[in-house]
Motif scaffolding. Structure first.
Motif, PDB file in Angstrom:
ATOM      1  N   ASN A 156      -1.172  -3.282  18.486  1.00 46.81           N
ATOM      2  CA  ASN A 156      -0.217  -4.374  18.432  1.00 46.81           C
ATOM      3  C   ASN A 156       0.540  -4.352  17.093  1.00 46.81           C
ATOM      4  O   ASN A 156      -0.055  -4.189  16.039  1.00 46.81           O
ATOM      5  CB  ASN A 156      -0.961  -5.706  18.608  1.00 46.81           C
ATOM      6  N   LYS A 157       1.847  -4.549  17.143  1.00 42.97           N
ATOM      7  CA  LYS A 157       2.685  -4.488  15.932  1.00 42.97           C
ATOM      8  C   LYS A 157       2.261  -5.514  14.879  1.00 42.97           C
ATOM      9  O   LYS A 157       2.296  -5.241  13.685  1.00 42.97           O
ATOM     10  CB  LYS A 157       4.158  -4.691  16.288  1.00 42.97           C
ATOM     11  N   ILE A 158       1.863  -6.687  15.318  1.00 43.45           N
ATOM     12  CA  ILE A 158       1.434  -7.727  14.376  1.00 43.45           C
ATOM     13  C   ILE A 158       0.126  -7.303  13.696  1.00 43.45           C
ATOM     14  O   ILE A 158      -0.035  -7.461  12.487  1.00 43.45           O
ATOM     15  CB  ILE A 158       1.283  -9.088  15.079  1.00 43.45           C
ATOM     16  N   GLN A 159      -0.801  -6.745  14.461  1.00 43.96           N
ATOM     17  CA  GLN A 159      -2.066  -6.273  13.895  1.00 43.96           C
ATOM     18  C   GLN A 159      -1.809  -5.148  12.889  1.00 43.96           C
ATOM     19  O   GLN A 159      -2.390  -5.124  11.808  1.00 43.96           O
ATOM     20  CB  GLN A 159      -3.003  -5.786  15.002  1.00 43.96           C
ATOM     21  N   ILE A 160      -0.927  -4.226  13.247  1.00 48.93           N
ATOM     22  CA  ILE A 160      -0.589  -3.123  12.326  1.00 48.93           C
ATOM     23  C   ILE A 160       0.015  -3.679  11.044  1.00 48.93           C
ATOM     24  O   ILE A 160      -0.321  -3.237   9.935  1.00 48.93           O
ATOM     25  CB  ILE A 160       0.358  -2.116  13.019  1.00 48.93           C
ATOM     26  N   LYS A 161       0.872  -4.686  11.143  1.00 45.08           N
ATOM     27  CA  LYS A 161       1.473  -5.313   9.953  1.00 45.08           C
ATOM     28  C   LYS A 161       0.400  -5.942   9.070  1.00 45.08           C
ATOM     29  O   LYS A 161       0.464  -5.847   7.833  1.00 45.08           O
ATOM     30  CB  LYS A 161       2.504  -6.357  10.388  1.00 45.08           C
ATOM     31  N   LEU A 162      -0.608  -6.580   9.665  1.00 46.76           N
ATOM     32  CA  LEU A 162      -1.711  -7.149   8.881  1.00 46.76           C
ATOM     33  C   LEU A 162      -2.439  -6.057   8.097  1.00 46.76           C
ATOM     34  O   LEU A 162      -2.756  -6.229   6.918  1.00 46.76           O
ATOM     35  CB  LEU A 162      -2.691  -7.888   9.793  1.00 46.76           C
ATOM     36  N   HIS A 163      -2.698  -4.935   8.751  1.00 45.33           N
ATOM     37  CA  HIS A 163      -3.348  -3.813   8.071  1.00 45.33           C
ATOM     38  C   HIS A 163      -2.463  -3.281   6.945  1.00 45.33           C
ATOM     39  O   HIS A 163      -2.944  -3.012   5.837  1.00 45.33           O
ATOM     40  CB  HIS A 163      -3.648  -2.679   9.055  1.00 45.33           C
ATOM     41  N   GLN A 164      -1.176  -3.139   7.215  1.00 46.34           N
ATOM     42  CA  GLN A 164      -0.255  -2.627   6.199  1.00 46.34           C
ATOM     43  C   GLN A 164      -0.203  -3.560   4.986  1.00 46.34           C
ATOM     44  O   GLN A 164      -0.171  -3.089   3.847  1.00 46.34           O
ATOM     45  CB  GLN A 164       1.151  -2.462   6.787  1.00 46.34           C
ATOM     46  N   ASP A 165      -0.193  -4.855   5.223  1.00 46.78           N
ATOM     47  CA  ASP A 165      -0.184  -5.822   4.112  1.00 46.78           C
ATOM     48  C   ASP A 165      -1.443  -5.669   3.251  1.00 46.78           C
ATOM     49  O   ASP A 165      -1.364  -5.732   2.022  1.00 46.78           O
ATOM     50  CB  ASP A 165      -0.068  -7.248   4.634  1.00 46.78           C
ATOM     51  N   LEU A 166      -2.581  -5.490   3.890  1.00 46.24           N
ATOM     52  CA  LEU A 166      -3.835  -5.296   3.158  1.00 46.24           C
ATOM     53  C   LEU A 166      -3.754  -4.042   2.294  1.00 46.24           C
ATOM     54  O   LEU A 166      -4.067  -4.073   1.097  1.00 46.24           O
ATOM     55  CB  LEU A 166      -5.011  -5.180   4.136  1.00 46.24           C
ATOM     56  N   VAL A 167      -3.331  -2.935   2.880  1.00 46.53           N
ATOM     57  CA  VAL A 167      -3.283  -1.667   2.160  1.00 46.53           C
ATOM     58  C   VAL A 167      -2.248  -1.717   1.038  1.00 46.53           C
ATOM     59  O   VAL A 167      -2.511  -1.263  -0.081  1.00 46.53           O
ATOM     60  CB  VAL A 167      -3.014  -0.489   3.122  1.00 46.53           C
ATOM     61  N   LYS A 168      -1.101  -2.290   1.306  1.00 37.50           N
ATOM     62  CA  LYS A 168      -0.068  -2.386   0.266  1.00 37.50           C
ATOM     63  C   LYS A 168      -0.545  -3.265  -0.890  1.00 37.50           C
ATOM     64  O   LYS A 168      -0.306  -2.948  -2.061  1.00 37.50           O
ATOM     65  CB  LYS A 168       1.234  -2.923   0.862  1.00 37.50           C
ATOM     66  N   GLY A 169      -1.243  -4.338  -0.587  1.00 40.83           N
ATOM     67  CA  GLY A 169      -1.824  -5.175  -1.638  1.00 40.83           C
ATOM     68  C   GLY A 169      -2.842  -4.408  -2.465  1.00 40.83           C
ATOM     69  O   GLY A 169      -2.891  -4.532  -3.699  1.00 40.83           O
ATOM     70  N   TYR A 170      -3.659  -3.607  -1.793  1.00 44.32           N
ATOM     71  CA  TYR A 170      -4.632  -2.754  -2.494  1.00 44.32           C
ATOM     72  C   TYR A 170      -3.906  -1.781  -3.422  1.00 44.32           C
ATOM     73  O   TYR A 170      -4.257  -1.650  -4.597  1.00 44.32           O
ATOM     74  CB  TYR A 170      -5.494  -1.999  -1.481  1.00 44.32           C
ATOM     75  N   PHE A 171      -2.885  -1.105  -2.908  1.00 53.08           N
ATOM     76  CA  PHE A 171      -2.143  -0.151  -3.732  1.00 53.08           C
ATOM     77  C   PHE A 171      -1.515  -0.832  -4.939  1.00 53.08           C
ATOM     78  O   PHE A 171      -1.571  -0.319  -6.057  1.00 53.08           O
ATOM     79  CB  PHE A 171      -1.049   0.539  -2.912  1.00 53.08           C
ATOM     80  N   THR A 172      -0.917  -1.982  -4.737  1.00 52.52           N
ATOM     81  CA  THR A 172      -0.257  -2.708  -5.821  1.00 52.52           C
ATOM     82  C   THR A 172      -1.253  -3.062  -6.917  1.00 52.52           C
ATOM     83  O   THR A 172      -1.017  -2.827  -8.105  1.00 52.52           O
ATOM     84  CB  THR A 172       0.410  -3.990  -5.278  1.00 52.52           C
ATOM     85  N   SER A 173      -2.379  -3.603  -6.528  1.00 51.17           N
ATOM     86  CA  SER A 173      -3.401  -4.008  -7.484  1.00 51.17           C
ATOM     87  C   SER A 173      -4.044  -2.796  -8.156  1.00 51.17           C
ATOM     88  O   SER A 173      -4.224  -2.771  -9.372  1.00 51.17           O
ATOM     89  CB  SER A 173      -4.463  -4.846  -6.770  1.00 51.17           C
ATOM     90  N   ALA A 174      -4.377  -1.787  -7.357  1.00 51.06           N
ATOM     91  CA  ALA A 174      -5.035  -0.595  -7.909  1.00 51.06           C
ATOM     92  C   ALA A 174      -4.126   0.127  -8.893  1.00 51.06           C
ATOM     93  O   ALA A 174      -4.597   0.627  -9.930  1.00 51.06           O
ATOM     94  CB  ALA A 174      -5.442   0.338  -6.775  1.00 51.06           C
ATOM     95  N   ARG A 175      -2.840   0.188  -8.622  1.00 49.56           N
ATOM     96  CA  ARG A 175      -1.903   0.864  -9.527  1.00 49.56           C
ATOM     97  C   ARG A 175      -1.966   0.250 -10.922  1.00 49.56           C
ATOM     98  O   ARG A 175      -1.914   0.944 -11.927  1.00 49.56           O
ATOM     99  CB  ARG A 175      -0.483   0.800  -8.973  1.00 49.56           C
ATOM    100  N   GLU A 176      -2.076  -1.069 -10.996  1.00 40.33           N
ATOM    101  CA  GLU A 176      -2.159  -1.770 -12.279  1.00 40.33           C
ATOM    102  C   GLU A 176      -3.436  -1.426 -13.043  1.00 40.33           C
ATOM    103  O   GLU A 176      -3.488  -1.561 -14.258  1.00 40.33           O
ATOM    104  CB  GLU A 176      -2.142  -3.287 -12.063  1.00 40.33           C
ATOM    105  N   MET A 177      -4.453  -0.998 -12.324  1.00 36.91           N
ATOM    106  CA  MET A 177      -5.770  -0.788 -12.927  1.00 36.91           C
ATOM    107  C   MET A 177      -6.068   0.673 -13.253  1.00 36.91           C
ATOM    108  O   MET A 177      -7.147   0.993 -13.729  1.00 36.91           O
ATOM    109  CB  MET A 177      -6.840  -1.337 -11.979  1.00 36.91           C
ATOM    110  N   LEU A 178      -5.113   1.573 -12.998  1.00 34.53           N
ATOM    111  CA  LEU A 178      -5.333   2.998 -13.236  1.00 34.53           C
ATOM    112  C   LEU A 178      -5.072   3.399 -14.679  1.00 34.53           C
ATOM    113  O   LEU A 178      -4.177   2.856 -15.323  1.00 34.53           O
ATOM    114  CB  LEU A 178      -4.382   3.829 -12.371  1.00 34.53           C
ATOM    115  N   THR A 179      -5.830   4.391 -15.134  1.00 35.99           N
ATOM    116  CA  THR A 179      -5.464   5.065 -16.364  1.00 35.99           C
ATOM    117  C   THR A 179      -4.201   5.876 -16.063  1.00 35.99           C
ATOM    118  O   THR A 179      -3.830   6.038 -14.897  1.00 35.99           O
ATOM    119  CB  THR A 179      -6.585   6.011 -16.847  1.00 35.99           C
ATOM    120  N   GLU A 180      -3.556   6.403 -17.062  1.00 35.02           N
ATOM    121  CA  GLU A 180      -2.316   7.167 -16.830  1.00 35.02           C
ATOM    122  C   GLU A 180      -2.525   8.352 -15.899  1.00 35.02           C
ATOM    123  O   GLU A 180      -1.654   8.687 -15.112  1.00 35.02           O
ATOM    124  CB  GLU A 180      -1.712   7.626 -18.150  1.00 35.02           C
TER     125      GLU A 180
END
Length: 133
Positions: A30-54
């Motif tokens: 379902n497109k809505i379910q896929i969007k929920l998953h994408q939001d989770l993953v994008k949030g993870y990427f956004t947060s993780a990027r801030e926490m990485l060493t160079e």
């Protein structure tokens, strides 16, 4: 994740999320379910990027067959400034002691079939900046 009191101002070489899943609200295709998953993953990427060493990397292991391929993992990472370094076949042995588990419901202590999947490795800089020619 980057706002957690114990993690504020900490930097990591590797941040790993194996088999992210936003939970079951609708059917996986379902497109809505896929969007929920994408939001989770994008949030993870956004947060993780801030926490990485160079030179650090963000890893996410994800199923690659349909409908999971519709999550567009690489595109989500690129949208927050991460670049694909490698797509590798997931090997459970690379994670000693790791056992995949369902995240919720009455069967949450059970494993799930991983099937066809890859570990995607992303960095803040494009690969050519790591290995200039």
């Amino acid at each position: 994740m980057s706002q957690h009191p114990r993690l504020t101002n900490r930097r990591f070489d590797r941040i790993v999320f194996n088999f992210p899943h936003a939970g079951f609200i609708l059917m996986e295709h379902n497109k809505i379910q896929i969007k929920l998953h994408q939001d989770l993953v994008k949030g993870y990427f956004t947060s993780a990027r801030e926490m990485l060493t160079e030179s650090g990397e963000v890893h996410v292991t994800h199923k690659t067959n349909h409908p999971f391929s519709k999550w567009n993992i690489v595109k989500l990472a690129e949208e927050v400034g991460l670049f694909l370094v490698e797509e590798a076949q997931f090997t459970r042995g690379d994670y000693p002691g790791y056992i995949n588990k369902k995240g919720s419901g009455r069967k949450c202590n059970r494993t799930f079939r991983v099937g066809q999947c890859s570990t995607y490795k992303f960095a803040k800089l494009p690969l050519q900046l790591y290995f200039p020619s």
